[in-house]
Structures are given as C-alpha cells and as structure tokens.
Write a protein that holds these residues in place. Sequence first.
Motif, PDB file in Angstrom:
ATOM      1  N   PRO A   1       0.897  -1.300  -0.018  1.00 50.87           N
ATOM      2  CA  PRO A   1       0.074  -0.032  -0.009  1.00 50.87           C
ATOM      3  C   PRO A   1       0.796   1.422   0.106  1.00 50.87           C
ATOM      4  O   PRO A   1       0.474   2.292  -0.550  1.00 50.87           O
ATOM      5  CB  PRO A   1      -0.950   0.015   1.310  1.00 50.87           C
ATOM      6  N   ASP A   2       2.126   1.234   0.720  1.00 51.01           N
ATOM      7  CA  ASP A   2       3.079   2.232   0.720  1.00 51.01           C
ATOM      8  C   ASP A   2       4.119   2.592  -0.150  1.00 51.01           C
ATOM      9  O   ASP A   2       5.108   3.058  -0.117  1.00 51.01           O
ATOM     10  CB  ASP A   2       3.398   2.660   2.041  1.00 51.01           C
ATOM     11  N   SER A   3       3.802   1.797  -1.219  1.00 55.43           N
ATOM     12  CA  SER A   3       4.983   1.389  -2.348  1.00 55.43           C
ATOM     13  C   SER A   3       5.459   2.664  -2.831  1.00 55.43           C
ATOM     14  O   SER A   3       4.610   3.367  -3.388  1.00 55.43           O
ATOM     15  CB  SER A   3       4.380   0.728  -3.449  1.00 55.43           C
ATOM     16  N   PRO A   4       6.672   2.928  -3.127  1.00 54.82           N
ATOM     17  CA  PRO A   4       7.021   4.316  -3.721  1.00 54.82           C
ATOM     18  C   PRO A   4       6.563   4.345  -5.234  1.00 54.82           C
ATOM     19  O   PRO A   4       6.450   5.557  -5.599  1.00 54.82           O
ATOM     20  CB  PRO A   4       8.471   4.092  -3.903  1.00 54.82           C
ATOM     21  N   ALA A   5       5.920   3.118  -5.779  1.00 56.51           N
ATOM     22  CA  ALA A   5       5.692   3.117  -7.184  1.00 56.51           C
ATOM     23  C   ALA A   5       4.352   4.139  -7.283  1.00 56.51           C
ATOM     24  O   ALA A   5       4.078   4.721  -8.308  1.00 56.51           O
ATOM     25  CB  ALA A   5       5.272   1.700  -7.776  1.00 56.51           C
ATOM     26  N   HIS A   6       3.369   4.189  -6.226  1.00 55.53           N
ATOM     27  CA  HIS A   6       2.439   5.009  -6.308  1.00 55.53           C
ATOM     28  C   HIS A   6       2.814   6.889  -6.380  1.00 55.53           C
ATOM     29  O   HIS A   6       2.294   7.513  -7.096  1.00 55.53           O
ATOM     30  CB  HIS A   6       1.528   4.730  -5.079  1.00 55.53           C
ATOM     31  N   ARG A   7       3.739   6.896  -5.317  1.00 51.50           N
ATOM     32  CA  ARG A   7       4.206   8.472  -5.214  1.00 51.50           C
ATOM     33  C   ARG A   7       4.743   8.945  -6.574  1.00 51.50           C
ATOM     34  O   ARG A   7       4.482   9.914  -7.098  1.00 51.50           O
ATOM     35  CB  ARG A   7       4.982   8.443  -4.098  1.00 51.50           C
ATOM     36  N   GLU A   8       5.747   7.831  -7.172  1.00 51.51           N
ATOM     37  CA  GLU A   8       6.297   8.119  -8.263  1.00 51.51           C
ATOM     38  C   GLU A   8       5.546   8.410  -9.356  1.00 51.51           C
ATOM     39  O   GLU A   8       5.868   9.233 -10.424  1.00 51.51           O
ATOM     40  CB  GLU A   8       7.270   6.980  -8.643  1.00 51.51           C
ATOM     41  N   ALA A   9       4.281   7.688  -9.552  1.00 50.16           N
ATOM     42  CA  ALA A   9       3.363   7.918 -10.376  1.00 50.16           C
ATOM     43  C   ALA A   9       2.567   9.128 -10.403  1.00 50.16           C
ATOM     44  O   ALA A   9       2.326   9.773 -11.380  1.00 50.16           O
ATOM     45  CB  ALA A   9       2.299   6.584 -10.615  1.00 50.16           C
ATOM     46  N   ARG A  10       2.410   9.312  -9.192  1.00 43.22           N
ATOM     47  CA  ARG A  10       1.557  10.714  -9.163  1.00 43.22           C
ATOM     48  C   ARG A  10       2.555  11.972  -9.310  1.00 43.22           C
ATOM     49  O   ARG A  10       1.840  12.921 -10.210  1.00 43.22           O
ATOM     50  CB  ARG A  10       1.171  10.932  -7.492  1.00 43.22           C
ATOM     51  N   HIS A  11       3.441  11.924  -8.999  1.00 39.30           N
ATOM     52  CA  HIS A  11       4.479  12.902  -9.545  1.00 39.30           C
ATOM     53  C   HIS A  11       4.669  13.065 -11.016  1.00 39.30           C
ATOM     54  O   HIS A  11       4.762  14.179 -11.427  1.00 39.30           O
ATOM     55  CB  HIS A  11       6.083  12.825  -8.861  1.00 39.30           C
ATOM     56  N   ALA A  12       4.812  11.931 -11.753  1.00 41.82           N
ATOM     57  CA  ALA A  12       4.845  11.833 -13.209  1.00 41.82           C
ATOM     58  C   ALA A  12       3.475  12.428 -13.793  1.00 41.82           C
ATOM     59  O   ALA A  12       3.825  13.156 -14.717  1.00 41.82           O
ATOM     60  CB  ALA A  12       5.079  10.426 -13.486  1.00 41.82           C
ATOM     61  N   ALA A  13       2.543  12.177 -13.275  1.00 41.42           N
ATOM     62  CA  ALA A  13       1.281  12.531 -13.658  1.00 41.42           C
ATOM     63  C   ALA A  13       1.265  14.375 -13.580  1.00 41.42           C
ATOM     64  O   ALA A  13       0.572  14.945 -14.574  1.00 41.42           O
ATOM     65  CB  ALA A  13      -0.030  12.046 -12.909  1.00 41.42           C
ATOM     66  N   ILE A  14       1.759  14.779 -12.613  1.00 37.84           N
ATOM     67  CA  ILE A  14       1.728  16.176 -12.313  1.00 37.84           C
ATOM     68  C   ILE A  14       2.589  16.765 -13.411  1.00 37.84           C
ATOM     69  O   ILE A  14       2.264  17.810 -14.025  1.00 37.84           O
ATOM     70  CB  ILE A  14       2.293  16.541 -10.893  1.00 37.84           C
ATOM     71  N   GLY A  15       3.773  16.094 -13.596  1.00 38.49           N
ATOM     72  CA  GLY A  15       4.723  16.648 -14.447  1.00 38.49           C
ATOM     73  C   GLY A  15       4.121  16.680 -15.924  1.00 38.49           C
ATOM     74  O   GLY A  15       4.442  17.556 -16.711  1.00 38.49           O
ATOM     75  N   ASP A  16       3.339  15.450 -16.251  1.00 36.96           N
ATOM     76  CA  ASP A  16       2.792  15.438 -17.728  1.00 36.96           C
ATOM     77  C   ASP A  16       1.779  16.575 -17.679  1.00 36.96           C
ATOM     78  O   ASP A  16       1.584  17.004 -18.923  1.00 36.96           O
ATOM     79  CB  ASP A  16       2.058  14.461 -17.782  1.00 36.96           C
ATOM     80  N   ALA A  17       1.051  16.952 -16.750  1.00 42.30           N
ATOM     81  CA  ALA A  17       0.074  17.934 -17.028  1.00 42.30           C
ATOM     82  C   ALA A  17       0.867  19.407 -17.143  1.00 42.30           C
ATOM     83  O   ALA A  17       0.433  20.232 -17.993  1.00 42.30           O
ATOM     84  CB  ALA A  17      -0.752  18.162 -15.437  1.00 42.30           C
ATOM     85  N   LEU A  18       1.856  19.643 -16.255  1.00 44.77           N
ATOM     86  CA  LEU A  18       2.611  20.819 -16.629  1.00 44.77           C
ATOM     87  C   LEU A  18       3.205  20.955 -17.949  1.00 44.77           C
ATOM     88  O   LEU A  18       3.134  21.915 -18.472  1.00 44.77           O
ATOM     89  CB  LEU A  18       3.743  20.942 -15.638  1.00 44.77           C
ATOM     90  N   LEU A  19       3.778  19.791 -18.591  1.00 46.19           N
ATOM     91  CA  LEU A  19       4.210  19.782 -19.855  1.00 46.19           C
ATOM     92  C   LEU A  19       3.069  20.185 -20.738  1.00 46.19           C
ATOM     93  O   LEU A  19       3.465  20.769 -21.839  1.00 46.19           O
ATOM     94  CB  LEU A  19       4.723  18.410 -20.139  1.00 46.19           C
ATOM     95  N   ARG A  20       1.870  19.491 -20.706  1.00 45.17           N
ATOM     96  CA  ARG A  20       0.965  19.710 -21.575  1.00 45.17           C
ATOM     97  C   ARG A  20       0.463  21.336 -21.435  1.00 45.17           C
ATOM     98  O   ARG A  20       0.138  22.049 -22.788  1.00 45.17           O
ATOM     99  CB  ARG A  20      -0.230  18.962 -21.297  1.00 45.17           C
ATOM    100  N   ALA A  21       0.326  21.644 -20.522  1.00 50.10           N
ATOM    101  CA  ALA A  21       0.160  23.283 -20.156  1.00 50.10           C
ATOM    102  C   ALA A  21       1.204  23.999 -20.826  1.00 50.10           C
ATOM    103  O   ALA A  21       0.673  25.150 -21.386  1.00 50.10           O
ATOM    104  CB  ALA A  21      -0.102  23.433 -18.769  1.00 50.10           C
ATOM    105  N   ARG A  22       2.298  24.011 -20.717  1.00 50.50           N
ATOM    106  CA  ARG A  22       3.357  24.543 -21.398  1.00 50.50           C
ATOM    107  C   ARG A  22       3.265  24.428 -22.978  1.00 50.50           C
ATOM    108  O   ARG A  22       3.386  25.408 -23.525  1.00 50.50           O
ATOM    109  CB  ARG A  22       4.578  24.146 -20.915  1.00 50.50           C
ATOM    110  N   GLU A  23       3.023  23.389 -23.333  1.00 54.06           N
ATOM    111  CA  GLU A  23       2.917  23.126 -24.838  1.00 54.06           C
ATOM    112  C   GLU A  23       1.740  24.047 -25.301  1.00 54.06           C
ATOM    113  O   GLU A  23       1.739  24.517 -26.457  1.00 54.06           O
ATOM    114  CB  GLU A  23       2.698  21.627 -25.285  1.00 54.06           C
ATOM    115  N   TYR A  24       0.581  23.837 -24.751  1.00 55.52           N
ATOM    116  CA  TYR A  24      -0.371  24.793 -25.082  1.00 55.52           C
ATOM    117  C   TYR A  24      -0.319  26.262 -25.124  1.00 55.52           C
ATOM    118  O   TYR A  24      -0.687  26.885 -26.050  1.00 55.52           O
ATOM    119  CB  TYR A  24      -1.719  24.543 -24.405  1.00 55.52           C
TER     120      TYR A  24
END
Length: 214
Positions: free
Chosen positions: A125-148
């Motif tokens: 339940p506390d696997s670092p994989a969950h946190r790393e995925a959430r961080h990557a999702a935020i990075g993806d949102a920021l990248l998309r916003a910058r591209e737009y």
Amino acid sequence: MATNGPVVQVRGEVTREVPPELARFAVTVTARGRDREATLTQLAERAAAVRVLLDGSEPAVDGREAGDLWVRPQTKRSGERVVGWLGSVTTTVTVTDFTALGELMLRLADQDQVSVAGPWWSLRPDSPAHREARHAAIGDALLRAREYAEALGARVTALIELADTGPGDRPMFARAGFDVGAGGGVPELELDPQPQTVQAAVQARFTISDPVLG
C-alpha cells in the motif's frame, strides 16, 4: 476562485508497469469423519502441521491471516440424520521472497488434505511506485500546459487548481505451471511474477500570459 488572465485546463496522466512486491496465496485444510470430535481433532492437527511448515519458511513469509473456519454436519438426502462431519480452515499467506514461493506452495500442497490457491500479485500500500506515478502525472500536466501556452505564444504563470483523479493500480494474477520430469519425480512449480499496472491522473488549471494571436 477569481483569476487574472487566460486559463488553460489540462489532464496529466501516466501508466507504468512495475515489478510486484507481494505475493499472496490461500491454504485450505480439510477434514472429514463420522465423529465430530475426531474430525475437529484431525482438522486441528492438520492446521498445526501447516503452521509448523510456515514457521520454518520465515523470513520468506511476510505474514499470514486466518480466514474462514467452518464445521458442518453431513446428512442423508432423505432426512436429517447426521452421517458425518466436514471441517475446513483457510489461511492467507503473504510472501516477499519470490524465489521461495513455488517451493513453499508445493510443500504445502503435498500435505494431507491441503489445497493451495493463488498466488495473487500486488504492491505494498505504501509502495514508492504510487508516489512516483503521481509525481509523473503532475509533470505530464505541466508539460501539456506549457505546450498549449507555447502554441499560443504565451507561457504558464501560475497554478490555480490541482485535483487527483487517478484510478490507482490494478492487481495482476500469476501464470503457474507444474513441470514434471520424464522420470515422474516431484513436480517443479514455475511462477512468472506479473508486472503491476500503476496509473495516476490529475486535473490541473493554470494561468498563462496573454497569448500572441496575430
């Protein structure tokens, strides 16, 4: 929330496959007899033998949980006269050492009146994989916003809102097979740990500078 200037709304998401961290399987012990007390005694003895085997398998065994215990009478179809008793107890076992998993399951299945089901793979339940995925999702949102913003000749200036909309991870099951040699010896259990699909998604709103539309 009041904002100054244009706003861009984006969704950031990521899907990854990561190695499992836990394997769970169920061990069920049964006993059957005509006498209730004798059946209960036999059930307790067989369950104790399973516990001894699991005790000797540590530290590969990370945990165990007692499940359903039931004892019921067996009657003739034509009436309610009891002709025997049937009992069962199930234990769920969690293993972290996958190299010992197949051998442990076979040793348990080799016990008298014991059945084994599984394994089921998962992450902690506390696997670092969950946190790393959430961080990557935020990075993806920021990248998309910058591209737009860049497409409009603008730049991202501030974050207004961030919401987690991720579906989480999906547990995967195992592929298991018994490999019996030509001599008919003890079978070998081959298990392929199944990668776990981890997903995360966020909804984000950013302000951007004035676009250059000319």
